[in-house]
Design a protein around this motif. Structure first.
Motif, PDB file in Angstrom:
ATOM      1  N   MET A  13      24.551  11.327 -38.835  1.00 22.78           N
ATOM      2  CA  MET A  13      24.509  11.510 -40.282  1.00 22.78           C
ATOM      3  C   MET A  13      25.702  10.809 -40.913  1.00 22.78           C
ATOM      4  O   MET A  13      26.858  11.090 -40.565  1.00 22.78           O
ATOM      5  CB  MET A  13      24.543  13.002 -40.631  1.00 22.78           C
ATOM      6  N   ILE A  14      25.426   9.878 -41.827  1.00 18.00           N
ATOM      7  CA  ILE A  14      26.469   9.249 -42.632  1.00 18.00           C
ATOM      8  C   ILE A  14      26.629  10.091 -43.894  1.00 18.00           C
ATOM      9  O   ILE A  14      25.742  10.146 -44.744  1.00 18.00           O
ATOM     10  CB  ILE A  14      26.079   7.809 -43.018  1.00 18.00           C
ATOM     11  N   ASP A  15      27.749  10.784 -44.021  1.00 13.83           N
ATOM     12  CA  ASP A  15      27.965  11.688 -45.157  1.00 13.83           C
ATOM     13  C   ASP A  15      28.860  11.010 -46.182  1.00 13.83           C
ATOM     14  O   ASP A  15      30.084  10.928 -46.013  1.00 13.83           O
ATOM     15  CB  ASP A  15      28.593  12.994 -44.662  1.00 13.83           C
ATOM     16  N   VAL A  16      28.225  10.523 -47.240  1.00 13.52           N
ATOM     17  CA  VAL A  16      28.985   9.897 -48.333  1.00 13.52           C
ATOM     18  C   VAL A  16      28.852  10.718 -49.611  1.00 13.52           C
ATOM     19  O   VAL A  16      29.085  10.236 -50.717  1.00 13.52           O
ATOM     20  CB  VAL A  16      28.512   8.449 -48.582  1.00 13.52           C
ATOM     21  N   GLY A  17      28.475  12.012 -49.451  1.00  7.68           N
ATOM     22  CA  GLY A  17      28.266  12.875 -50.600  1.00  7.68           C
ATOM     23  C   GLY A  17      26.792  12.976 -50.953  1.00  7.68           C
ATOM     24  O   GLY A  17      25.920  12.424 -50.270  1.00  7.68           O
ATOM     25  N   THR A  18      26.493  13.702 -52.021  1.00  6.24           N
ATOM     26  CA  THR A  18      25.120  13.860 -52.489  1.00  6.24           C
ATOM     27  C   THR A  18      25.117  13.991 -54.005  1.00  6.24           C
ATOM     28  O   THR A  18      26.074  14.505 -54.598  1.00  6.24           O
ATOM     29  CB  THR A  18      24.443  15.094 -51.858  1.00  6.24           C
ATOM     30  N   ASN A  19      24.043  13.529 -54.613  1.00  2.00           N
ATOM     31  CA  ASN A  19      23.867  13.705 -56.060  1.00  2.00           C
ATOM     32  C   ASN A  19      22.903  14.839 -56.374  1.00  2.00           C
ATOM     33  O   ASN A  19      22.467  14.987 -57.514  1.00  2.00           O
ATOM     34  CB  ASN A  19      23.363  12.402 -56.688  1.00  2.00           C
ATOM     35  N   ASN A  20      22.597  15.644 -55.363  1.00  2.00           N
ATOM     36  CA  ASN A  20      21.719  16.796 -55.542  1.00  2.00           C
ATOM     37  C   ASN A  20      22.576  17.976 -56.018  1.00  2.00           C
ATOM     38  O   ASN A  20      23.316  18.581 -55.225  1.00  2.00           O
ATOM     39  CB  ASN A  20      21.028  17.121 -54.214  1.00  2.00           C
ATOM     40  N   GLU A  21      22.463  18.293 -57.300  1.00  2.00           N
ATOM     41  CA  GLU A  21      23.322  19.320 -57.883  1.00  2.00           C
ATOM     42  C   GLU A  21      23.101  20.688 -57.256  1.00  2.00           C
ATOM     43  O   GLU A  21      24.035  21.488 -57.118  1.00  2.00           O
ATOM     44  CB  GLU A  21      23.095  19.392 -59.399  1.00  2.00           C
ATOM     45  N   ALA A  22      21.862  20.987 -56.872  1.00  2.00           N
ATOM     46  CA  ALA A  22      21.581  22.281 -56.259  1.00  2.00           C
ATOM     47  C   ALA A  22      22.337  22.422 -54.941  1.00  2.00           C
ATOM     48  O   ALA A  22      22.867  23.503 -54.622  1.00  2.00           O
ATOM     49  CB  ALA A  22      20.078  22.443 -56.031  1.00  2.00           C
TER      50      ALA A  22
END
Length: 548
Positions: free
Chosen positions: A190-199
């Motif tokens: 998993m490349i974790d560069v953040g998320t734009n999923n507010e939930a």
């Protein structure tokens, strides 16, 4: 043999029982129990592998939902990897929808809530500069396959961040279950560069970086470090890019496909299974490929990937490449993709043709008169009654492929396609649908699952140690899949081989792909006299290892 003289490298006691690769549970023999300090740590009865499997089946039968079965099976994989694969390989038709689509979609949506034990490698962008070091933390040192995602476009569900780790895990489960790729040689990343999923950012149980997605140069540099680190730490590894958003998927493939062993299953695997379906469908229609015209609902990496591979196969059949491309049309949220549009990406341009930017998919069908429609839009019910009836009016046997996953995002159901076409549609979907009764005939819907393509290609790449993965290999795989469809399958409405025989089907596909690899000069091993015998010799099978 005393405990002190056990074979080197094998743990003892509880450490052995907690090692999923070596654990045999109650199937450890008397001699193994004595040698490895297991006496008293389990009941005195000694199980056979068959009894272990029967017990798992009984326990699964007590689960009331597929999500419950998914969680149970993933916990089993954490405890006894051999038994996990023995279970899912015992009945692929039953278990593939549980370990992969559609159940894996629901699992990813709640992954931070159902996770028992972390699996694979997580590479947070906050660890930039340390990727090679982190990869070396993995206990297995000869990794041949990495499936990697950044979680931005999980199936048709959107940005799920690190919850998308269920996809690389599920894909690699299928590499082994459907093609015998050794599980110890696979690694989900998993490349974790953040998320734009507010939930997810508000969810206290979400386990990823709680920040907006990193874009631009920092993202590209991080992916470059990742690819280079894989070459350094696992030099014989093939990288499968999975569920990246369109903005990154196509550029990543173009950037690395000629530099390292890699491919994108959403682009090339989906294309391969679609081409296989088309080739089999034409055995029903009796019409040549060069006379077909296709309209795609969805103009992203999957749609353009299928159009690209189909165009190459049409070209091989005798059409000039430009004419072949002119027979593939794309339709997206803005309407028909035409050359006058100024909002197109470079990878869409080869399929942007002259004409009016029609806004209705049904109108596009009337104007273009396609012989087949292919859905890769993730828009549920987009193939309406009007659409299917138009296809049935224009074609005696219309090709209708709603490929979007999971089931809830399919462009239409099998029942709708058959009912609205009076049973004449040649149907295949991305997720499974039950048989449909039309008049006095039962039609069995085909499942255009990438599982027919990527595990077999993977087995061939693993066996040959291919230095690159090319479109030619996917075209070869597509042809090999289509060749395995029998007349009896076609008579029942199936345009793919039965999933019940997926392991043997994968072997036959892998043999053809391996031959293509040797032909292209991509293999890093000598060509054997008998490729099939060699392929079979490289396969892993779920059987407990004798430790003494």
């Amino acid at each position: 043999m005393t405990k002190a003289s056990v074979p080197g490298g094998i743990p003892t006691g509880m450490d052995l029982m907690q090692n999923p690769r070596l654990n045999k549970g109650t199937a450890f023999t008397e001699a193994e129990r004595e040698a490895f300090g297991l006496i008293g740590l389990m009941p005195e009865g000694i199980d056979t592998e068959e009894n272990r499997l029967k017990r798992i089946m009984l326990q699964l039968a007590k689960k009331s939902t597929d999500m419950g079965r998914y969680i149970f099976l993933q916990s089993l994989a954490d405890n006894d990897r051999t038994l996990f694969y023995k279970t899912i390989m015992s009945d692929p038709v039953r278990f593939m929808p549980i370990v992969y689509t559609p159940t894996v979609g629901a699992a990813c949506q709640t992954y931070g809530h159902i996770m028992r034990r972390p699996k694979g490698i997580y590479l947070g962008i906050n660890r930039k500069g340390r990727i090679a070091e982190i990869l070396r933390h993995w206990p297995e040192k000869d990794i041949r396959f990495i499936v990697v995602t950044d979680g931005e476009r999980i199936l048709g569900l959107g940005d799920l961040g690190t919850n998308g780790m269920g996809i690389p895990i599920g894909k690699l489960n299928l590499y082994t279950a459907c093609a015998g790729v050794p599980p110890r040689m696979t690694l989900p990343v998993m490349i974790d560069v953040g998320t734009n999923n507010e939930a997810l950012l508000r969810d206290p149980l979400y386990m990823g970086l709680k920040q907006s997605r990193v874009r631009g140069k920092d993202y590209d540099d991080f992916l470059e470090e990742f690819v280079q680190a894989v070459q350094e730490v696992f030099p014989r590894c093939c990288i499968q890019f999975e569920d990246f958003a369109n903005v990154n998927a196509v550029p990543l493939l173009e950037r690395y496909r000629n530099r390292v062993s890699c491919f994108n299953d959403d682009i090339q695997g989906t294309a391969g299974v679609a081409v296989a379906g088309v080739l089999a469908a034409l055995r029903i229609t009796g019409k040549p490929l060069t006379e077909q015209r296709f309209l795609f609902l969805g103009a992203g990496s999957a749609g353009t990937g299928i159009a690209n591979l189909l165009s190459q196969v049409m070209h091989q059949a005798g059409l000039p490449l430009e004419e072949a491309r002119a027979r593939c049309h794309l339709f997206d949220i803005e309407g028909l993709v035409v050359e006058s549009r100024n909002d197109l990406a470079s990878f869409q341009r080869p399929f942007a043709h002259k004409g009016e930017q029609l806004r209705s998919f049904a109108e596009a069908i009337e104007a273009l008169k396609p012989t087949g429609i292919i859905g890769v839009s993730a828009v549920a019910k987009a193939f309406t009654q009007e659409v299917i009836e138009a296809m049935a009016r224009l074609n005696e046997r219309p090709i209708v492929f709603p490929y979007s996953n999971p089931t809830s995002h399919a462009e239409c159901t099998a029942e709708e396609a058959y009912k609205w076409s009076e049973g004449r549609a040649i149907f295949a979907s991305g997720s499974p649908f039950p048989p449909v009764r039309i008049g006095d005939k039962t039609l069995v819907p085909g499942q255009g699952n990438n599982v027919y393509i990527f595990p077999a290609v993977g087995l061939a790449v693993y066996a040959t140690e291919a230095s690159r993965v090319t479109d030619g290999m996917f075209i070869t795989a597509a042809r090999a899949v289509a060749e395995q469809v029998t007349q009896a399958d076609l008579d029942a409405g199936l345009i793919y081989p039965p999933l019940s025989g997926i392991l043997e089907a994968s072997v036959q596909v892998a043999v053809k792909v391996a031959a293509e690899i040797f032909k292209e000069g991509q293999a890093r091993v000598p060509e054997p006299e008998d490729i099939e015998l060699y392929i079979r010799s490289r396969m892993w099978r779920p059987s407990y290892k004798q430790l003494l």
